[in-house]
Design a protein around this motif. Structure first.
Motif, short mmCIF file in Angstrom:
data_model
loop_
_atom_site.label_atom_id
_atom_site.label_comp_id
_atom_site.label_asym_id
_atom_site.label_seq_id
_atom_site.Cartn_x
_atom_site.Cartn_y
_atom_site.Cartn_z
N VAL A 1 0.83 -1.20 0.00
CA VAL A 1 0.00 0.00 0.00
C VAL A 1 0.88 1.25 0.00
N ASP A 2 2.02 1.18 0.68
CA ASP A 2 2.91 2.34 0.78
C ASP A 2 4.30 2.07 0.20
N THR A 3 4.42 1.04 -0.64
CA THR A 3 5.74 0.73 -1.19
C THR A 3 5.58 0.15 -2.58
N THR A 4 6.67 -0.33 -3.19
CA THR A 4 6.63 -0.87 -4.54
C THR A 4 6.12 -2.31 -4.53
N ASN A 5 5.70 -2.80 -5.71
CA ASN A 5 5.20 -4.17 -5.77
C ASN A 5 6.31 -5.19 -5.56
N VAL A 6 7.55 -4.84 -5.94
CA VAL A 6 8.68 -5.75 -5.69
C VAL A 6 8.88 -5.93 -4.19
N GLU A 7 8.92 -4.82 -3.45
CA GLU A 7 9.09 -4.89 -2.01
C GLU A 7 7.89 -5.56 -1.36
N ALA A 8 6.71 -5.33 -1.92
CA ALA A 8 5.49 -5.94 -1.37
C ALA A 8 5.57 -7.46 -1.42
N CYS A 9 6.05 -8.01 -2.53
CA CYS A 9 6.14 -9.46 -2.66
C CYS A 9 7.17 -10.03 -1.69
N ARG A 10 8.28 -9.33 -1.52
CA ARG A 10 9.28 -9.80 -0.56
C ARG A 10 8.72 -9.78 0.86
N GLN A 11 7.97 -8.72 1.18
CA GLN A 11 7.38 -8.61 2.52
C GLN A 11 6.36 -9.72 2.76
N ALA A 12 5.54 -10.03 1.75
CA ALA A 12 4.53 -11.06 1.92
C ALA A 12 5.17 -12.43 2.17
N LEU A 13 6.24 -12.74 1.44
CA LEU A 13 6.92 -14.02 1.64
C LEU A 13 7.65 -14.04 2.99
N ALA A 14 8.20 -12.89 3.38
CA ALA A 14 8.84 -12.84 4.70
C ALA A 14 7.82 -13.06 5.81
N ALA A 15 6.61 -12.50 5.64
CA ALA A 15 5.55 -12.70 6.64
C ALA A 15 5.14 -14.17 6.69
N ALA A 16 5.02 -14.81 5.52
CA ALA A 16 4.66 -16.23 5.49
C ALA A 16 5.72 -17.08 6.19
N ALA A 17 7.00 -16.75 5.94
CA ALA A 17 8.08 -17.50 6.60
C ALA A 17 8.03 -17.32 8.11
N ALA A 18 7.70 -16.08 8.55
CA ALA A 18 7.62 -15.83 10.00
C ALA A 18 6.44 -16.56 10.62
N ILE A 19 5.32 -16.65 9.91
CA ILE A 19 4.14 -17.36 10.42
C ILE A 19 4.47 -18.84 10.61
N ILE A 20 5.14 -19.43 9.61
CA ILE A 20 5.51 -20.85 9.70
C ILE A 20 6.44 -21.07 10.88
N ARG A 21 7.41 -20.16 11.05
CA ARG A 21 8.38 -20.31 12.15
C ARG A 21 7.70 -20.13 13.51
N ASP A 22 6.89 -19.07 13.64
CA ASP A 22 6.28 -18.77 14.94
C ASP A 22 5.18 -19.75 15.29
N LEU A 23 4.61 -20.43 14.30
CA LEU A 23 3.56 -21.40 14.58
C LEU A 23 4.11 -22.57 15.40
N GLU A 24 5.35 -22.91 15.16
CA GLU A 24 5.96 -24.00 15.93
C GLU A 24 6.05 -23.62 17.41
N GLN A 25 6.44 -22.38 17.69
CA GLN A 25 6.52 -21.92 19.08
C GLN A 25 5.13 -21.87 19.72
N LEU A 26 4.13 -21.43 18.91
CA LEU A 26 2.77 -21.38 19.44
C LEU A 26 2.27 -22.78 19.77
N ASN A 27 2.57 -23.74 18.92
CA ASN A 27 2.16 -25.13 19.19
C ASN A 27 2.82 -25.66 20.47
N ASP A 28 4.08 -25.29 20.70
CA ASP A 28 4.74 -25.71 21.93
C ASP A 28 4.05 -25.10 23.15
#
Length: 571
Positions: free
Chosen positions: A432-459
């Protein structure tokens, strides 16, 4: 008969709305540059009177040489002439209060600064008086304090008028929200420091009891009478120009009353206006609510209408309207009400109908729908219905809040914004406030963080749930309409369009493939991430003729979070 039409065509192109707006912008920027430099020079009085006097020659070197003089007074003349032309061309004087405010401020400025300009620049030219800070401060602080107050008010009016113009020009730029706080700081500090400098300089002059400088050039007799005569001439000329504009408007209205057309609305309203009025102006004359977020400049498309009758009475769209309609992919019978000036009777239907009871609360900002390149992420808990069976509602709320907090934190830390939570699912926007290239990198970084943090939440929840939480994530990027949508207290910035629908479909595909993430190849290519280790598949999307290529990240796999810059970026 063809020759006169051809001779008039260049004139019409010269006075096109786009050219007039560009000319107004350029002249306004010249004036704003002059005012900013002038006020910053005043601010040096806070340091000392000699500091301000030392900087003044540099200021004069720019604006009192022949080129600077032509640029400054040419900008003043052009800007004022365009204001008079705009006032003449307005078919009706019914307009939003912010437009009235800006117009009144603009026309008040010449009257407020005439005395100051004549007493400095003009008198310097006529008599040779050196209009230094000592001379001006003695005049405005010691000899005529009322004049000093008037000039202080004029300073605020000029600055507010200029800042409003810049705001209306910049407010829809995608980068504006990021720099707006800094621009606001500058907008407040510059006039405040200048006025404080004026006060400090005035006190200094009063304390040392400075006397007027001697006039070295031949003194013009009765200089005070000459000054007053010049000021009266400016006032009379200004009043005469305004009176002339209103006289021309009255003459035009008299002639047009014999040649009225009807604008019929789908709700039964009929407004009779003179030929030459735009449909938006007809709506304002008739008191009919009509969206026009950009103020009728043809930029936002919120005033668009569908013409059901009278298509033969429509002139072809101008360049501004044509560009906006092309972006919308609009049908031939869809036009912009602010730009369409029918030559005969028409029947129209506004396509965006405002609520008469107001969709927004008082003071709530209007954020129009704008097409943006964004990345959209959907995240959903797998088999949540079975997980929630036989659990108390309080436990379900606790579980969802822990999950939503984890997702929201991952999205915000990656640079995105949470859009909404639906049941056990979540939608996030990036870009919304940046370029589409940066937006795609941010979305994938968020997905990676969700996968990582989900393991801690399950614990953390191991003793509360019978089986670990699993998520399905879908990510897609493309154009979407982003704007404030909703009703009253439930207004919020969101996105709609095909890109959002596809991202939602990819989240469902992740469940079908028993995978963690399904991301479109568009996102992968824009981000520069190397996902070649994951399977590439074609999936059918309803409404699309061709299958969509996606990458499938299976359960247990992790996404890389360090993007490799594409070649285009590196260049």
């Amino acid at each position: 008969m063809a020759a006169p039409q051809l001779s008039q065509a260049p004139a019409r192109r010269l006075l096109s709305d786009r050219n007039l707006r560009t000319t107004r912008l350029v002249s306004g920027m010249v004036l704003m540059t002059f005012v900013t430099m002038h006020l910053l020079n005043h601010a040096l009085l806070l340091i000392s009177l000699p500091a301000a006097e030392a900087m003044r020659p540099w200021f004069l070197m720019i604006w009192r040489n022949p080129l600077g003089t032509v640029a400054l007074y040419g900008a003043v003349s052009v800007h004022f002439a365009l204001a008079l032309l705009s006032l003449y061309r307005k078919r009706g004087l019914i307009m939003p209060m912010r437009e009235i405010f800006q117009i009144v401020l603009g026309f008040a400025i010449p009257l407020m600064i005439a005395e100051h300009v004549i007493g400095t620049r003009v008198f310097h030219t006529l008599t040779g008086v050196e209009d230094s800070y000592r001379y001006v401060l003695r005049s405005l602080w010691v000899a005529s304090p009322v004049g000093g107050v008037r000039q202080s008010v004029a300073t605020i009016v000029i600055w507010v008028h200029g800042c409003l113009g810049l705001y209306f020009w910049l407010r829809y730029r995608h980068w504006y929200p990021r720099v707006a706080p800094w621009l606001l700081i500058v907008a407040v500090l510059v006039p405040v420091l200048a006025l404080l400098g004026f006060v400090e300089g005035g006190r200094t002059i009063a304390s040392i009891g400075a006397t007027p400088p001697q006039i070295n050039a031949p003194v013009i007799a009765n200089d005070r009478q000459i000054k007053e005569m010049l000021i009266r001439s400016v006032y009379l000329g200004f009043g005469g120009l305004l009176a002339g504009v209103f006289a021309l408007r009255a003459l035009r209205a008299y002639r047009e009353r014999r040649n009225l057309i009807e604008v019929r609305y789908s709700d039964g309203h009929v407004v009779r206006v003179a030929r030459g009025y735009s449909v938006l102006e007809a709506s304002r004359v008739g008191g009919i609510p009509h969206y026009a977020v950009c103020g009728g400049k043809g930029r936002c498309s919120t005033c668009r209408i569908k013409v059901s009758e009278g298509l033969e009475n429509l002139p072809p769209p101008n360049s501004v309207e044509q560009a906006t309609l092309k972006r919308l992919g609009a049908d031939p019978d869809v036009r912009l009400a602010c730009q369409l000036r029918p030559t005969g009777n028409v029947s129209v239907t506004p396509l965006l109908v405002p609520d008469r009871n107001r969709l927004l609360l008082p003071g709530q900002p209007v954020i129009p729908g704008r097409e943006r390149e964004v990345a959209v992420l959907f995240c959903d808990i797998r088999n949540f219905t079975g997980l929630a069976d036989h659990r108390l509602p309080f436990d379900i709320v606790f579980l969802l809040n822990r999950y939503f907090a984890m997702v929201g934190k991952a999205v915000e830390q990656a640079g995105g914004r949470m859009d909404k939570f639906i049941g056990d699912g979540a939608m996030a926007l990036f870009g919304v406030d940046t370029t589409n290239v940066e937006a795609c990198r941010q979305a994938l970084a968020a997905a990676a963080a969700i996968i990582r943090d989900l393991e801690q939440l399950n614990d953390d929840l191991a003793g509360e749930i019978s089986s670990p939480l699993r998520v399905a994530i879908g990510i897609h990027a493309g154009p979407a309409i982003v704007g404030a949508m909703g009703y009253r207290d439930v207004m919020g910035v969101t996105a709609v369009g095909d890109t959002v629908n596809v991202a939602s479909r990819l989240e469902l595909a992740a469940k079908e493939f028993n995978a963690t993430v399904v991301v479109s190849e568009t996102v992968v290519q824009l981000s520069g991430l190397d996902l070649s280790a994951f399977d590439i598949r074609d999936i059918d999307i309803r409404g699309r003729a061709l299958p969509l290529k996606v990458r499938v990240v299976p359960r247990g796999a992790t996404l890389p979070i360090v993007a490799q810059k594409p070649a285009a970026d590196a260049a």
